[in-house]
Scaffold this motif. Structure first.
Motif, PDB file in Angstrom:
ATOM      1  N   LEU A  21       0.843  -1.198   0.000  1.00 51.04           N
ATOM      2  CA  LEU A  21       0.000   0.000   0.000  1.00 51.04           C
ATOM      3  C   LEU A  21       0.881   1.252   0.000  1.00 51.04           C
ATOM      4  CD1 LEU A  21      -2.761   1.435   0.297  1.00 51.04           C
ATOM      5  CD2 LEU A  21      -2.551   1.134   2.770  1.00 51.04           C
ATOM      6  N   GLY A  22       1.902   1.255   0.863  1.00 51.93           N
ATOM      7  CA  GLY A  22       2.808   2.402   0.935  1.00 51.93           C
ATOM      8  C   GLY A  22       3.485   2.670  -0.400  1.00 51.93           C
ATOM      9  N   LYS A  23       3.929   1.578  -1.051  1.00 56.47           N
ATOM     10  CA  LYS A  23       4.613   1.744  -2.349  1.00 56.47           C
ATOM     11  C   LYS A  23       3.642   2.313  -3.386  1.00 56.47           C
ATOM     12  CE  LYS A  23       6.556  -2.503  -2.603  1.00 56.47           C
ATOM     13  NZ  LYS A  23       7.369  -3.593  -3.146  1.00 56.47           N
ATOM     14  N   ALA A  24       2.424   1.794  -3.396  1.00 59.07           N
ATOM     15  CA  ALA A  24       1.442   2.255  -4.391  1.00 59.07           C
ATOM     16  C   ALA A  24       1.073   3.717  -4.136  1.00 59.07           C
ATOM     17  CB  ALA A  24       0.199   1.370  -4.338  1.00 59.07           C
ATOM     18  N   LEU A  25       0.933   4.095  -2.864  1.00 56.69           N
ATOM     19  CA  LEU A  25       0.579   5.481  -2.551  1.00 56.69           C
ATOM     20  C   LEU A  25       1.725   6.421  -2.924  1.00 56.69           C
ATOM     21  CD1 LEU A  25      -1.116   4.883   0.930  1.00 56.69           C
ATOM     22  CD2 LEU A  25      -2.271   5.744  -1.119  1.00 56.69           C
ATOM     23  N   ALA A  26       2.953   5.957  -2.695  1.00 59.64           N
ATOM     24  CA  ALA A  26       4.128   6.779  -3.054  1.00 59.64           C
ATOM     25  C   ALA A  26       4.167   7.010  -4.561  1.00 59.64           C
ATOM     26  CB  ALA A  26       5.401   6.093  -2.569  1.00 59.64           C
ATOM     27  N   PHE A 173      -5.291  -6.884  -1.453  1.00 56.89           N
ATOM     28  CA  PHE A 173      -5.224  -6.659  -2.901  1.00 56.89           C
ATOM     29  C   PHE A 173      -3.971  -7.307  -3.471  1.00 56.89           C
ATOM     30  CE2 PHE A 173      -1.853  -3.534  -2.543  1.00 56.89           C
ATOM     31  CZ  PHE A 173      -2.033  -3.016  -1.274  1.00 56.89           C
ATOM     32  N   VAL A 174      -3.918  -7.351  -4.803  1.00 52.42           N
ATOM     33  CA  VAL A 174      -2.758  -7.948  -5.461  1.00 52.42           C
ATOM     34  C   VAL A 174      -2.422  -7.118  -6.700  1.00 52.42           C
ATOM     35  CG1 VAL A 174      -4.171  -9.571  -6.844  1.00 52.42           C
ATOM     36  CG2 VAL A 174      -1.819 -10.160  -6.278  1.00 52.42           C
ATOM     37  N   ASP A 175      -1.157  -7.015  -6.985  1.00 53.31           N
ATOM     38  CA  ASP A 175      -0.716  -6.309  -8.198  1.00 53.31           C
ATOM     39  C   ASP A 175      -0.872  -7.281  -9.370  1.00 53.31           C
ATOM     40  OD1 ASP A 175       0.602  -5.128 -10.281  1.00 53.31           O
ATOM     41  OD2 ASP A 175       2.278  -4.396  -9.074  1.00 53.31           O
ATOM     42  N   LYS A 348      -9.746 -14.018 -13.207  1.00 49.92           N
ATOM     43  CA  LYS A 348     -10.774 -13.010 -13.489  1.00 49.92           C
ATOM     44  C   LYS A 348     -11.246 -12.367 -12.166  1.00 49.92           C
ATOM     45  CE  LYS A 348     -15.043 -12.675 -16.223  1.00 49.92           C
ATOM     46  NZ  LYS A 348     -16.210 -12.677 -15.352  1.00 49.92           N
ATOM     47  N   ARG A 349     -11.453 -13.197 -11.157  1.00 48.70           N
ATOM     48  CA  ARG A 349     -11.932 -12.668  -9.879  1.00 48.70           C
ATOM     49  C   ARG A 349     -10.876 -11.756  -9.234  1.00 48.70           C
ATOM     50  NH1 ARG A 349     -15.796 -12.769  -6.338  1.00 48.70           N
ATOM     51  NH2 ARG A 349     -15.354 -12.941  -4.113  1.00 48.70           N
ATOM     52  N   ALA A 350      -9.615 -12.176  -9.329  1.00 47.08           N
ATOM     53  CA  ALA A 350      -8.536 -11.347  -8.760  1.00 47.08           C
ATOM     54  C   ALA A 350      -8.493  -9.996  -9.478  1.00 47.08           C
ATOM     55  CB  ALA A 350      -7.200 -12.074  -8.892  1.00 47.08           C
ATOM     56  N   VAL A 351      -8.620 -10.033 -10.798  1.00 47.58           N
ATOM     57  CA  VAL A 351      -8.531  -8.796 -11.597  1.00 47.58           C
ATOM     58  C   VAL A 351      -9.737  -7.888 -11.325  1.00 47.58           C
ATOM     59  CG1 VAL A 351      -8.607  -7.905 -13.974  1.00 47.58           C
ATOM     60  CG2 VAL A 351      -7.148  -9.863 -13.424  1.00 47.58           C
ATOM     61  N   GLU A 352     -10.919  -8.489 -11.292  1.00 50.03           N
ATOM     62  CA  GLU A 352     -12.125  -7.655 -11.191  1.00 50.03           C
ATOM     63  C   GLU A 352     -12.402  -7.134  -9.783  1.00 50.03           C
ATOM     64  OE1 GLU A 352     -14.604  -9.557 -14.918  1.00 50.03           O
ATOM     65  OE2 GLU A 352     -15.320  -9.935 -12.891  1.00 50.03           O
ATOM     66  N   LYS A 353     -12.001  -7.895  -8.777  1.00 48.98           N
ATOM     67  CA  LYS A 353     -12.391  -7.511  -7.403  1.00 48.98           C
ATOM     68  C   LYS A 353     -11.233  -7.064  -6.511  1.00 48.98           C
ATOM     69  CE  LYS A 353     -16.807  -8.973  -7.362  1.00 48.98           C
ATOM     70  NZ  LYS A 353     -17.804  -7.939  -7.555  1.00 48.98           N
ATOM     71  N   PHE A 354     -10.034  -7.562  -6.776  1.00 50.18           N
ATOM     72  CA  PHE A 354      -8.961  -7.346  -5.804  1.00 50.18           C
ATOM     73  C   PHE A 354      -7.700  -6.741  -6.414  1.00 50.18           C
ATOM     74  CE2 PHE A 354     -11.521 -11.056  -4.443  1.00 50.18           C
ATOM     75  CZ  PHE A 354     -12.045 -10.533  -3.263  1.00 50.18           C
ATOM     76  N   ASP A 355      -7.863  -6.085  -7.526  1.00 51.58           N
ATOM     77  CA  ASP A 355      -6.728  -5.449  -8.190  1.00 51.58           C
ATOM     78  C   ASP A 355      -6.193  -4.299  -7.320  1.00 51.58           C
ATOM     79  OD1 ASP A 355      -4.983  -4.239  -9.908  1.00 51.58           O
ATOM     80  OD2 ASP A 355      -6.538  -3.296 -11.135  1.00 51.58           O
ATOM     81  N   ASP A 357      -5.022  -1.412  -8.008  1.00 50.94           N
ATOM     82  CA  ASP A 357      -5.495  -0.054  -8.320  1.00 50.94           C
ATOM     83  C   ASP A 357      -6.858   0.231  -7.692  1.00 50.94           C
ATOM     84  OD1 ASP A 357      -3.219   0.362  -9.694  1.00 50.94           O
ATOM     85  OD2 ASP A 357      -4.075   0.002 -11.683  1.00 50.94           O
ATOM     86  N   ILE A 358      -7.727  -0.770  -7.754  1.00 56.33           N
ATOM     87  CA  ILE A 358      -9.078  -0.577  -7.192  1.00 56.33           C
ATOM     88  C   ILE A 358      -8.989  -0.340  -5.682  1.00 56.33           C
ATOM     89  CG2 ILE A 358     -11.328  -1.678  -6.795  1.00 56.33           C
ATOM     90  CD1 ILE A 358     -10.810  -3.446  -9.248  1.00 56.33           C
ATOM     91  N   ILE A 359      -8.218  -1.196  -5.014  1.00 58.14           N
ATOM     92  CA  ILE A 359      -8.216  -1.162  -3.541  1.00 58.14           C
ATOM     93  C   ILE A 359      -7.407   0.035  -3.010  1.00 58.14           C
ATOM     94  CG2 ILE A 359      -7.748  -2.508  -1.433  1.00 58.14           C
ATOM     95  CD1 ILE A 359      -9.931  -3.748  -3.279  1.00 58.14           C
ATOM     96  N   VAL A 360      -6.302   0.358  -3.675  1.00 59.39           N
ATOM     97  CA  VAL A 360      -5.511   1.508  -3.217  1.00 59.39           C
ATOM     98  C   VAL A 360      -6.352   2.784  -3.350  1.00 59.39           C
ATOM     99  CG1 VAL A 360      -3.454   2.899  -3.666  1.00 59.39           C
ATOM    100  CG2 VAL A 360      -3.280   0.411  -3.614  1.00 59.39           C
ATOM    101  N   ASN A 361      -7.146   2.869  -4.398  1.00 58.79           N
ATOM    102  CA  ASN A 361      -8.089   3.993  -4.544  1.00 58.79           C
ATOM    103  C   ASN A 361      -9.045   4.067  -3.375  1.00 58.79           C
ATOM    104  OD1 ASN A 361      -8.058   5.821  -6.592  1.00 58.79           O
ATOM    105  ND2 ASN A 361      -8.649   4.297  -8.125  1.00 58.79           N
TER     106      ASN A 361
END
Ligand code: GMT
Length: 373
Positions: A21-26, A173-175, A348-355, A357-361
């Motif tokens: 999360l920290g890396k994505a926010l940075a 979440f997962v990248d 598909k489930r990982a991409v649509e629900k737990f990506d 970008d979605i969760i960091v937002n």
């Protein structure tokens, strides 16, 4: 925003979530200050906008135990004061939320919001011990914002602690650009030279993970088809597990790999991920497997049913029901069409629900919401 993140730096899901999360926010331009007693594992390499502040814990002959909670609070005060933090985000409530509360009181008029993310055993196990419970309840209540990684954990918190608090569910979440099935024929060949099926389990080998069940499931699968088991991670149960493999005379088909930093290639080389836990608020490693198109067979506890869709991305059975989990595994590994469908559904489930970008937002919006209060 200027955000302080405090977490456990060791091998474990909450530290992974906090670091990612920290890396994505940075990357999105926020200034991130990690505060912990060691560098979080996934913070490897230089990343602009990320700073690391180490908590020093002094020892003194009078102290039988390290005094981490006040040391962490002092460090949060220092960082918040000099780096002008807007928010301190505590991952895993014990003791991070408590230290954050203490720091906020010391800072007085300086505005600092506390966001606490509940991850799992901080609520379901450790926090319920009488020696922690009142402090846990108080620290959660005093946080300006509280998130939980699954609906299950949110409900558990509200009932176990008798708290009336607005808790938001923001999942793990997962990248998905990083966690994807890669070419793995070489690795597959090394693990399973005769084309055996590969089953995998990743955890910190604590009793709640029921790694012995993983071995028992594998033993039943192996009786039906040539297969190999990869056990990734380390912890208190490892020796018992090694012993069980020798007892079952399957040690040549089980590889204990210990702690591994590079797991994508292992997940990509595997056919099935097993997670028969006794307690699991989310199951980050299962999500990482799904992103790599590896279906999951799990127990039905905690947040696992919010991740694994029974009959679509994998199968779910009661805790300890190793026969059923083995039956499901065999069914899936012997039905090529169904296997391919489950593998595609998992991704598909990982991409649509737990990506990521979605969760960091969602976290970003949550911070805005807490700051605006
Ligand atoms: O609660 C723990 O066991 C520790 C924690 C960790 O640091 O690994 O794990 C929890 O947090 C992860 C990240 O949010 C979740 O994916 C795990 O399901 C959860 N573990 C348990 O609930 C046992």
């Amino acid at each position: 925003m200027r955000i302080g993140i405090t977490c456990y730096p060791t091998y474990g899901g909450s530290g992974v979530v906090a670091s990612e999360l920290g890396k994505a926010l940075a990357e999105k331009g926020h200034e991130i200050h990690f505060i912990s007693y060691a560098m979080p594992m996934r913070l490897d390499g230089f990343i602009g906008n990320i700073f690391y502040h180490e908590v020093e814990i002094s020892s003194y002959p009078l102290f039988d135990f390290p005094l981490y909670t006040p040391a962490l609070a002092s460090k949060i005060v220092e960082v918040a004061r000099f780096e002008k933090l807007d928010i301190v985000h505590a991952h895993y409530a014990i003791p991070h939320a408590t230290s954050a509360y203490l720091a906020k009181q010391i800072l007085g008029n300086q505005p600092l919001k506390i966001v606490t993310t509940l991850h799992g055993t901080d609520i379901t196990l450790v926090g319920l011990e009488p020696s922690y419970l009142p402090v846990m309840k108080f620290s959660i209540e005093q946080s300006d914002g509280v998130t939980a990684v699954s609906r299950f954990l949110k409900e558990k918190t509200l009932t176990n602690y008798n708290i009336e608090k607005d808790i938001s569910v923001i999942t793990n979440f997962v990248d998905i650009n990083k966690y994807k099935r890669g070419a793995s024929p070489e690795i597959r060949k090394r693990i399973a030279p005769n084309g055996e099926k590969i089953l995998i389990h990743i955890s910190n080998f604590r009793p709640v993970k029921r790694v012995q069940d993983v071995i028992k499931i594998f033993d039943l699968v192996r009786k039906k088809m040539p297969s190999k088991l990869l056990l990734v991670g380390d912890g208190p149960e490892r020796s018992n597990c090694e012993q069980l493999c020798r007892k079952l005379k399957i040690e040549n088909d089980v590889q204990f790999l210990g702690k591994q930093l590079e797991i994508i290639c292992l997940l990509s080389a595997s056919d099935l991920f097993l997670i028969p836990s006794q307690s699991e608020s989310f199951g980050l490693s299962a999500l990482e497997a799904m992103a790599c198109e590896t279906p999951v067979v799990s127990s039905s506890v905690g947040g696992l049913p919010e991740l694994v869709v029974h009959g679509e991305t994998g199968y779910i059975a009661e805790i300890g029901d190793v026969e059923r989990m083995a039956k499901y595994s065999i069914e899936l590994l012997t039905n090529d069409a169904r296997y391919k469908l489950f593998a595609a559904n998992s991704r598909k489930r990982a991409v649509e629900k737990f990506d990521k970008d979605i969760i960091v937002n969602q976290y970003e919006q949550y911070y805005q919401h807490v700051l605006a209060r």
